[in-house]
Design an enzyme around this catalytic site. Sequence first.
Site, PDB file in Angstrom:
ATOM      1  N   LYS A 116       0.810  -1.219   0.000  1.00 51.62           N
ATOM      2  CA  LYS A 116       0.000   0.000   0.000  1.00 51.62           C
ATOM      3  C   LYS A 116       0.845   1.271   0.000  1.00 51.62           C
ATOM      4  O   LYS A 116       0.508   2.255  -0.655  1.00 51.62           O
ATOM      5  CB  LYS A 116      -0.942   0.002   1.206  1.00 51.62           C
ATOM      6  CG  LYS A 116      -1.995  -1.102   1.188  1.00 51.62           C
ATOM      7  CD  LYS A 116      -2.916  -0.964   2.386  1.00 51.62           C
ATOM      8  CE  LYS A 116      -3.995  -2.034   2.390  1.00 51.62           C
ATOM      9  NZ  LYS A 116      -3.473  -3.374   2.650  1.00 51.62           N
ATOM     10  N   GLU A 200      -2.741   6.327   8.427  1.00 53.51           N
ATOM     11  CA  GLU A 200      -3.446   7.257   7.557  1.00 53.51           C
ATOM     12  C   GLU A 200      -4.474   8.071   8.334  1.00 53.51           C
ATOM     13  O   GLU A 200      -4.995   7.624   9.368  1.00 53.51           O
ATOM     14  CB  GLU A 200      -4.178   6.506   6.440  1.00 53.51           C
ATOM     15  CG  GLU A 200      -3.260   5.898   5.414  1.00 53.51           C
ATOM     16  CD  GLU A 200      -4.033   5.228   4.299  1.00 53.51           C
ATOM     17  OE1 GLU A 200      -3.414   4.933   3.283  1.00 53.51           O
ATOM     18  OE2 GLU A 200      -5.252   5.008   4.453  1.00 53.51           O
ATOM     19  N   HIS A 235     -14.236  -3.555   8.952  1.00 52.11           N
ATOM     20  CA  HIS A 235     -13.487  -3.147   7.766  1.00 52.11           C
ATOM     21  C   HIS A 235     -13.597  -4.155   6.626  1.00 52.11           C
ATOM     22  O   HIS A 235     -12.793  -4.122   5.685  1.00 52.11           O
ATOM     23  CB  HIS A 235     -12.008  -2.911   8.101  1.00 52.11           C
ATOM     24  CG  HIS A 235     -11.793  -1.945   9.217  1.00 52.11           C
ATOM     25  ND1 HIS A 235     -12.136  -0.615   9.134  1.00 52.11           N
ATOM     26  CD2 HIS A 235     -11.297  -2.114  10.473  1.00 52.11           C
ATOM     27  CE1 HIS A 235     -11.848   0.000  10.260  1.00 52.11           C
ATOM     28  NE2 HIS A 235     -11.341  -0.889  11.098  1.00 52.11           N
ATOM     29  N   ARG A 297      -6.757  -8.057  -9.248  1.00 53.75           N
ATOM     30  CA  ARG A 297      -7.451  -9.332  -9.437  1.00 53.75           C
ATOM     31  C   ARG A 297      -8.937  -9.063  -9.606  1.00 53.75           C
ATOM     32  O   ARG A 297      -9.385  -7.914  -9.525  1.00 53.75           O
ATOM     33  CB  ARG A 297      -7.242 -10.227  -8.214  1.00 53.75           C
ATOM     34  CG  ARG A 297      -7.626  -9.526  -6.915  1.00 53.75           C
ATOM     35  CD  ARG A 297      -7.633 -10.453  -5.737  1.00 53.75           C
ATOM     36  NE  ARG A 297      -7.712  -9.763  -4.458  1.00 53.75           N
ATOM     37  CZ  ARG A 297      -8.813  -9.242  -3.927  1.00 53.75           C
ATOM     38  NH1 ARG A 297      -9.948  -9.305  -4.595  1.00 53.75           N
ATOM     39  NH2 ARG A 297      -8.786  -8.641  -2.754  1.00 53.75           N
TER      40      ARG A 297
END
Length: 651
Positions: A116, A200, A235, A297
Amino acid sequence: MFDKILIANRGEIAVRVIRTARRLGIATVAVYSDADRGALHVRVADQAICIGAAPATESYLNGEKIIAAARETGAQAIHPGYGFLSENPDFVEKVEAAGLTFVGPSSQAIRAMGLKDAAKRLMEKAGVPVVPGYHGDTQALVALASKANEIGYPVLIKARAGGGGKGMRLVSDPDAFPDALAAAQREAKAAFGDERMLVEKYIQSPRHIEVQVFGDKHGHAVHLFERDCSAQRRHQKVIEEAPAPGMNEETRIAMTEAAVKAAKAISYSGAGTIEFIVDASDGLRPDRFWFMEMNTRLQVEHPVTEMVTGVDLVEWQLRVAAGEPLPRTQEEITLAGHAVEARLYAEDATRDFLPATGTLHHLHFPDRLDTATLRVDAGVAEKDAITPFYDPMIAKLIVHAPTRAGAVDGLATALEQTEIAGSTVNLGFLARLLRDDDFYAGRLETGLIGRKQDVLTKTAPLQERHLAAAIAATSMAEPSDRPNDPFSAIAGYGHFSSLVHKRTVVHDEQLLEARVSAQADGALAIRLGNDPSDQPIIVRRDDPIRIASWPGHVTVFEGADAVTLRVPDRLQSAEESGAGDRLRAPMPGLVKLVRAAVNDAVRKGQPLLVLEAMKMEHTIAAPHDGIVAEIAAEGAQVNDGAMLVRFQEAE
């Protein structure tokens, strides 16, 4: 085009790939572990080959065995599905080195987007908006906590590898940062073998909107519009839909252009998804979305895109992998109607969505809907088992209609007509979410489920008429439509009066006793308790109550909810039939942490230990006040149903 492909996956995605391959005239090879020997994807494939033991590391994650199976069976290409090896660049290179085709992007593209932090730096260079945060290499607690203070709380701690909500923690208080970081690192290491984190800024009114992109080997890239995946628990996505509610054309153009720009930045080929976090506090705006990550994907939620565009994304994957150009240009891809998908899991929503196991003794999906189109992508059939080794998804139900309201109503109806017995499932929770006022109105944000979890997971109490019907189903007697013929209900016949059956069931850890007798009109009279003067509950053959009986149990269905009663063996003692004062493991797992000791006085809801199962940590709490008499040892590997805690008997 290929003559034969191997699917390096299992469950519903393997079955779904086989369906398209069969339509295209392509033979399929399934791989399976020892735990999946009789699985649905094995039964529907043209060929199947065993690749190892039940643990994924010894089977579905063993690239060498999968490649050997492809070569042995003459497969020309390997479709990875999603999860497992689908985003493993080393596996892609080994597939190609073996002279086979990987149905997916290049190893370079996967590497570029696999971590990420690196992906976000790449997107910044490409001009794609990125969420403010720390994506560097320093992993010391002091450094990460300092960065969190700079960014400003609340923050999200996220694993730099992997996804699916694993290794992720929301932190609102600086004092909670160290414990949250440690827990996220443990979970990430168990799930991905990588405990490195990024931090973040947490968007206060976030929506999760993603764009389906597709590229080919000739330099073309297109988008297939957006999906909204904001309905999440822990999440992880629960319900997805396309298009995104409230999407305006200006924001759609900005978002889809950014997605295609991201795909072109890495010369992407195949199916991919660009995920954006969106600040929806002031509606959807073209300057309020930021890149989160790219999934290189096919996505679990791809059917909603297929339903609104009329495109078979698996067919596109196979054609692009075979070297063909994209079947349609951007101008030829259009939106029609609205589609909503629900992920049906074996999990207990009332226990913070704890994954469940079990054999599906009864499984029924509706065949069709009157006002909408229903699609069921299932990876299991009746009598199949949900094991602790893999993701506990049972199926995906997808509904398409001309309007969002029609699609949501249709999906809720489909869930209410679905029947599952043998494992705890999230059917009732999904139906209540679809009927929720905010969800129905399209007022979505990722915290919706968390804010309303108590309401959405609360099941209705067992009604007496349902209990009576369940008890009737456990009895040898049954309602008759020929009341004058004693042999039509022989178990209820007595020479001078109706024979009375005494029945005992267990519900919610309580023993319930009842007396069952046949009436002259063919109905059954159920008296709860031992008082023969109590008014009976009458059960008739035509009562609209859905019931499924299975070994030692009976399940009653009411809408999307189900109540299961245990039917004790008649030879068991009453003490053996009860649950006892013990806390048992809800699934096989590892006792990761123990937070109580023998002789400790504990309160209801107090965390007692942490069980690691299915690559996630689950806190086991005290079900009531009590004193601990025994507790499992830290580091112990326990089976489903094993005793974790025994409480001292009340004096």
